[in-house]
Design an enzyme around this catalytic site. Structure first.
Site, mmCIF file in Angstrom:
data_model
loop_
_atom_site.group_PDB
_atom_site.id
_atom_site.type_symbol
_atom_site.label_atom_id
_atom_site.label_comp_id
_atom_site.label_asym_id
_atom_site.label_seq_id
_atom_site.Cartn_x
_atom_site.Cartn_y
_atom_site.Cartn_z
ATOM 1 N N ASN A 1 -10.073 1.489 9.106
ATOM 2 C CA ASN A 1 -9.312 1.188 10.319
ATOM 3 C C ASN A 1 -9.887 1.966 11.497
ATOM 4 O O ASN A 1 -10.564 1.399 12.344
ATOM 5 C CB ASN A 1 -7.821 1.501 10.113
ATOM 6 C CG ASN A 1 -6.965 0.967 11.257
ATOM 7 O OD1 ASN A 1 -7.443 0.678 12.349
ATOM 8 N ND2 ASN A 1 -5.699 0.808 11.027
ATOM 9 N N SER A 2 -9.677 3.291 11.500
ATOM 10 C CA SER A 2 -10.135 4.089 12.640
ATOM 11 C C SER A 2 -11.621 3.903 12.909
ATOM 12 O O SER A 2 -12.048 3.838 14.071
ATOM 13 C CB SER A 2 -9.868 5.579 12.388
ATOM 14 O OG SER A 2 -8.530 5.789 12.048
ATOM 15 N N ALA B 1 -9.372 5.524 3.476
ATOM 16 C CA ALA B 1 -9.191 6.727 4.297
ATOM 17 C C ALA B 1 -10.428 7.614 4.347
ATOM 18 O O ALA B 1 -11.050 7.904 3.327
ATOM 19 C CB ALA B 1 -8.011 7.574 3.824
ATOM 20 N N LYS C 1 0.886 -1.168 0.000
ATOM 21 C CA LYS C 1 0.000 0.000 0.000
ATOM 22 C C LYS C 1 0.916 1.207 0.000
ATOM 23 O O LYS C 1 1.572 1.505 0.999
ATOM 24 C CB LYS C 1 -0.906 0.004 1.235
ATOM 25 C CG LYS C 1 -1.719 1.276 1.361
ATOM 26 C CD LYS C 1 -2.595 1.319 2.597
ATOM 27 C CE LYS C 1 -2.976 2.756 2.901
ATOM 28 N NZ LYS C 1 -3.867 2.884 4.062
ATOM 29 N N GLY D 1 -8.089 9.079 8.978
ATOM 30 C CA GLY D 1 -8.455 9.167 10.392
ATOM 31 C C GLY D 1 -9.469 10.244 10.716
ATOM 32 O O GLY D 1 -9.815 10.429 11.880
#
Lengths: 271, 66
Positions: free
Chosen positions: A206-207, A184, A96, A157
């Protein structure tokens, strides 16, 4: 089924391994997401802690494809070095590719990204570039050999969801044949559903999961949202219209409307 | 001679190869990737790569990432 780098995948969720409250919750969240691709990083660590070894052992038990990132790299050279280190450490050609151009927004430096991607493709990597929603940069990345694009929805994030839906939709429509993963900025399942409805092939989160009050439940919520959005895309959504259009047939409506009362003609019929 | 390992200065009395240095510092070589002066060093070259005075050595391990 869809494929990245020749690997067939069932799940359309790629998931990060950072920021979970504990390693156990990380493992349970990844399992709950059904993801077959997990992102990881490389960092300096003290040899005495053996944290890298413990983390690696946890991941090995998950039986997933590992997608190392070049997070934090700001130059072409840094990104290329980290990619080679990642390939040696994780024994995968997948990378990535992140080359950051701005500390505040973590916006990709797209010109450096194209240059690094070109080099890494010629070094035999399967490059998954973290990019903006810029259509022409997307084309350049494909020209240098990227077979997947990973446009952002919003800064990493931030959880803000798609800030430029028009550009994302345009990117998808103008480059229909390349797998695209929105990476993202996705903060909630509705954001995931929204981009999947646009026809994106997957999301990388993710976050949004790790920082939820209950990450394991949130991972499940994303499974539903991604499935809903993707199924809706495949089902073909109705076009939106400016004005109401009655869904109940108007023919055969009864006679209680009285001339001069109620809304102006044509009469509105309850949905 | 002085080398930097992950940003920390280390005073090394005699010249040695990378494999010896990593072992001496306690690194599990199966679970790290190394760069010297920002250039990647493949594992196959650890025992033929001599560490020189002033080298900046990065020893990276798997880590959580997004």
């Amino acid at each position: 089924m869809w494929t990245i780098g020749g690997k067939e995948l069932t799940s359309r969720i790629l998931i990060g391994s950072a920021l979970y409250p504990s390693p156990d919750i990380m493992v349970r969240s990844i399992k709950a997401s059904g993801s077959e691709v997990v992102t990881v990083a490389l960092r300096r660590q003290s040899p005495t802690e053996q944290a890298g070894r413990r983390f690696w052992n946890l991941l090995s038990e998950l039986d997933v494809n590992i997608l190392p990132n070049t997070a934090g790299c700001k130059t072409v050279r840094e990104a290329i070095t980290i990619a080679h280190m990642a390939r040696a450490l994780f024994e995968t050609d997948w990378i990535k590719l992140e080359v950051i151009g701005d500390d505040y927004t973590l916006q990709p430096d797209t010109t450096a990204l194209v240059e690094a991607a070109a080099q890494l493709v010629s070094d035999g990597f399967e490059v998954l570039p973290y990019t903006t929603e810029d259509l022409v940069i997307g084309r350049r990345l494909i020209e240098v050999g990227c077979k997947v694009l990973m446009p952002w929805a919003a800064p990493i994030g931030s959880g803000q969801g798609p800030l430029n839906p028009y550009a994302l939709r345009t990117l998808r429509e103008r480059i229909p044949d390349i797998p695209m993963i929105v990476d993202a900025g996705i903060g909630k399942p509705s954001h995931a559903a929204m981009v999947m409805e646009m026809g994106f092939d997957g999301i990388l989160i993710n976050s949004a999961v790790a920082l939820a009050d209950d990450p394991v439940s949130m991972a499940k919520a994303f499974v539903h949202a991604v499935d809903a959005g993707h199924t809706a895309y495949e089902a073909g959504m109705m076009p939106s219209r400016e004005m109401a259009s009655p869904s109940t047939p108007t023919a055969g409506a009864p006679f209680w409307h009285v001339e001069g009362e109620g809304p102006a003609e044509p009469p509105m019929v309850n949905g | 001679m002085l080398v930097s390992v992950n940003g920390e200065q280390k005073d090394i009395t005699e010249q040695r190869d990378l494999r010896d240095l990593l072992q001496e510092l306690g690194y599990d070589t199966a679970c790290v990737a190394v760069a010297i002066n920002r250039a990647f060093v493949p594992k196959s070259l650890y025992n033929t790569t001599l560490v020189s005075d002033g080298d900046a050595i990065d020893v990276l391990s798997p880590m959580q990432g997004g």
